[in-house]
Design an enzyme around this catalytic site. Structure first.
Site, PDB file in Angstrom:
ATOM      1  N   SER A   1       0.812  -1.218   0.000  1.00  0.00           N
ATOM      2  CA  SER A   1       0.000   0.000   0.000  1.00  0.00           C
ATOM      3  C   SER A   1       0.845   1.267   0.000  1.00  0.00           C
ATOM      4  O   SER A   1       0.361   2.342  -0.365  1.00  0.00           O
ATOM      5  CB  SER A   1      -0.948   0.006   1.202  1.00  0.00           C
ATOM      6  OG  SER A   1      -0.232  -0.158   2.415  1.00  0.00           O
TER       7      SER A   1
ATOM      8  N   ASP B   1      -3.098   6.210  11.620  1.00  0.00           N
ATOM      9  CA  ASP B   1      -2.233   5.740  10.540  1.00  0.00           C
ATOM     10  C   ASP B   1      -0.967   6.584  10.533  1.00  0.00           C
ATOM     11  O   ASP B   1      -0.972   7.738  10.109  1.00  0.00           O
ATOM     12  CB  ASP B   1      -2.956   5.861   9.193  1.00  0.00           C
ATOM     13  CG  ASP B   1      -2.131   5.286   8.040  1.00  0.00           C
ATOM     14  OD1 ASP B   1      -0.951   4.964   8.258  1.00  0.00           O
ATOM     15  OD2 ASP B   1      -2.674   5.181   6.925  1.00  0.00           O
TER      16      ASP B   1
ATOM     17  N   HIS C   1       1.351   5.370   6.355  1.00  0.00           N
ATOM     18  CA  HIS C   1       1.119   5.956   5.039  1.00  0.00           C
ATOM     19  C   HIS C   1       1.282   7.471   5.106  1.00  0.00           C
ATOM     20  O   HIS C   1       1.552   8.033   6.166  1.00  0.00           O
ATOM     21  CB  HIS C   1      -0.271   5.569   4.536  1.00  0.00           C
ATOM     22  CG  HIS C   1      -0.468   4.097   4.408  1.00  0.00           C
ATOM     23  ND1 HIS C   1      -1.073   3.337   5.395  1.00  0.00           N
ATOM     24  CD2 HIS C   1      -0.122   3.236   3.423  1.00  0.00           C
ATOM     25  CE1 HIS C   1      -1.093   2.063   5.018  1.00  0.00           C
ATOM     26  NE2 HIS C   1      -0.518   1.976   3.825  1.00  0.00           N
TER      27      HIS C   1
END
Length: 499
Positions: A221, A464, A467
């Site tokens: 990702s 998160d 990312h």
């Protein structure tokens, strides 16, 4: 084999450059003065002569500067790079680079540049100098520079590369603007290597590089993060946005195994193939008809045949090797029919990367395909991990002192050693250290707009910090890719001119 040229597109608008040098006042000759005697006609005659002289000098200077930075002689050439990139006869100029007034010494560099000669009291760039460079000068500076050793510098004038909220192809997971993040200063940083400059990514120039080609990202990702960044950068440079679309009409980029954005005016695609490990996730028959999930360290991932003919490949892996059963290494790693009851994580990673390296050497034609590997992207969880309350929501500035950076990952040292032994050239985008400074640029609690009931009860628990918000740090990764593509083109052009 030489590739046929497609019809050349209309030339892109010229890249904005610095102002031409101002012209000093000249003087008319005595012969001209003697011809214009009448008091009414004198001002007009003098003005006409001065304008003609100024125009002549300006034209000479303009031709000089254009010739100093333009790419000349872009006819078709038969060297290796002709397989990668096509340039029309009216080609874009060499990207202009920025240089600080007093470039800092390498031993004075910290992660967040705050030199008085460059910044004002607000930490903003205040004394920028735009420098024109010939392609030879620029290439020489890049060849003698470590692009990955440098600083993050605030540049409100030139960044971000596209406005927050302007790109409809950013996943909710990375769209911090639409998810309500109140601050946006993290968008305004550019990467400044020590001892050289990199150009701001020009989307139209990159699309010309990619005309008729496939640019493919393969990995987890974090590579999807980078892929969506590239799609948005390139889309921002296209006038007719309706000619940029996902090939199968998808608008969610987290569930399927692959995606492809088409840039119709350039007949090129920017694609992503999901593969967390680059080797194959597997299932073995178990007792009572049950199946057991394993990771085949000796088999390349399933989609590999679909992208082995791409013109540019960017691989990554790393984050999934640090969590769950992969990190524990018990009963999960498999070679042939043998499942290891226990295997050291680094050894398992080495075996998997050996499988990837052998596949590259056996399947990739280096005359037709450029291969890149993007290094490990640092995470910044405080007080826990991604699933145990780790946080980064209060961070608003990059790390300023390199002593607080993490140790370089051992997995990346293993990969670097393997790449040195490959027969196929693999260009390493070593972004690990530069991303480690950027604790301020993760989605944190702004990773989604709609939370589950459990997430609403404890919003700070679900963050998160792996990312990156878009626009943001992955845009710089793509700028570094852009630099590598330009330098390889220039070198091939120089070799062609020598013959």
């Amino acid at each position: 084999m030489s590739m046929a040229k497609p019809p050349p597109p209309p030339p892109p608008p010229p890249t904005p450059t610095t102002e031409k040098p101002s012209l000093k006042n000249g003087s008319t000759s005595s012969s001209l003065s003697s011809l214009i005697r009448r008091s009414i006609a004198f001002p007009y005659g003098f003005g006409f002569a001065f304008a003609f002289l100024a125009f002549s000098i300006f034209s000479l200077l303009n031709n000089y500067y254009d010739s100093a930075i333009s790419f000349n002689n872009r006819s078709h050439f038969s060297t290796v790079f002709s397989h990668f990139f096509f340039f029309p006869s009216s080609s874009p100029q060499l990207p202009i680079t920025r240089s600080n007034t007093n470039p800092p010494r390498e031993d004075d560099i910290k992660g967040f540049q705050e030199e008085k000669t460059v910044m004002n009291n607000d930490g903003l760039l205040s004394n920028k100098q735009v420098k024109q460079q010939t392609k030879e000068e620029w290439l020489d500076s890049i060849d003698h520079c470590n692009l990955y050793n440098g600083s993050w510098v605030r540049d409100d004038d030139s960044y971000p590369l596209y406005e927050a909220g302007s790109c409809p192809h950013i996943d909710e997971q990375f769209n911090c603007f639409l998810n309500g993040r109140p601050d946006n200063k993290f968008e305004n940083f550019r990467w400044q290597p020590n001892g050289c400059n990199i150009p701001r990514l020009n989307g139209r120039e990159l699309l010309e590089l990619l005309r008729g080609k496939r640019l493919v990202y393969v990995g987890d990702s974090l590579n999807r993060n980078m892929w969506e960044s590239m799609v948005c950068i390139l889309r921002n440079s296209v006038e007719d946005k309706s000619k940029v679309f996902e090939a199968s009409g998808k608008n969610d980029f987290r569930s399927a195994g692959s995606y492809s954005f088409i840039f119709a005016d350039y007949n090129c695609s920017v694609e992503f193939f999901r593969s967390s490990f680059l080797v194959q996730e597997w299932e073995m028959a178990y007792t009572n008809g049950l199946k057991r999930a394993t990771l085949r360290l000796d088999v390349m991932e399933r989609s590999s045949d679909r992208y082995k003919s791409a013109n540019v490949l960017i691989f990554n892996t790393g984050h999934w090797w640090t969590r769950g059963r992969t990190a524990r290494g018990k009963g999960y790693f498999q070679e042939g029919s043998h499942i290891y009851s226990k295997l050291n994580l680094i050894e398992a990673f080495r075996k998997a990367m050996m499988t990837w390296a052998r596949w590259i050497d056996a399947n990739i034609d280096p005359v037709k395909t450029l291969v890149f590997f993007r290094g490990y992207s640092a995470a910044h969880f405080r007080g826990g991990q991604w699933n145990s309350g780790g946080k980064c929501d209060s961070e608003s500035e990059p790390i300023k002192n390199a002593t607080y950076l993490s140790e370089y990952p051992q997995k990346m040292r293993v990969l670097e050693g393997l790449m040195k032994g490959m027969k196929t050239p693999v260009f390493y985008l070593n972004i690990t250290r530069m991303t480690d400074y950027r604790k301020d640029a993760h989605p944190s609690i702004y990773r989604k707009l709609k939370f589950t009931e459990e997430e609403r009860r404890s919003p700070l628990r679900f963050q998160d910090c792996s990312h990156w918000c878009l626009p943001g740090v992955p845009d710089t990764w793509n700028e570094l890719l852009y630099v590598q593509l330009w330098t390889r083109y220039i070198k091939e052009q120089q070799q062609q001119q020598q013959h």
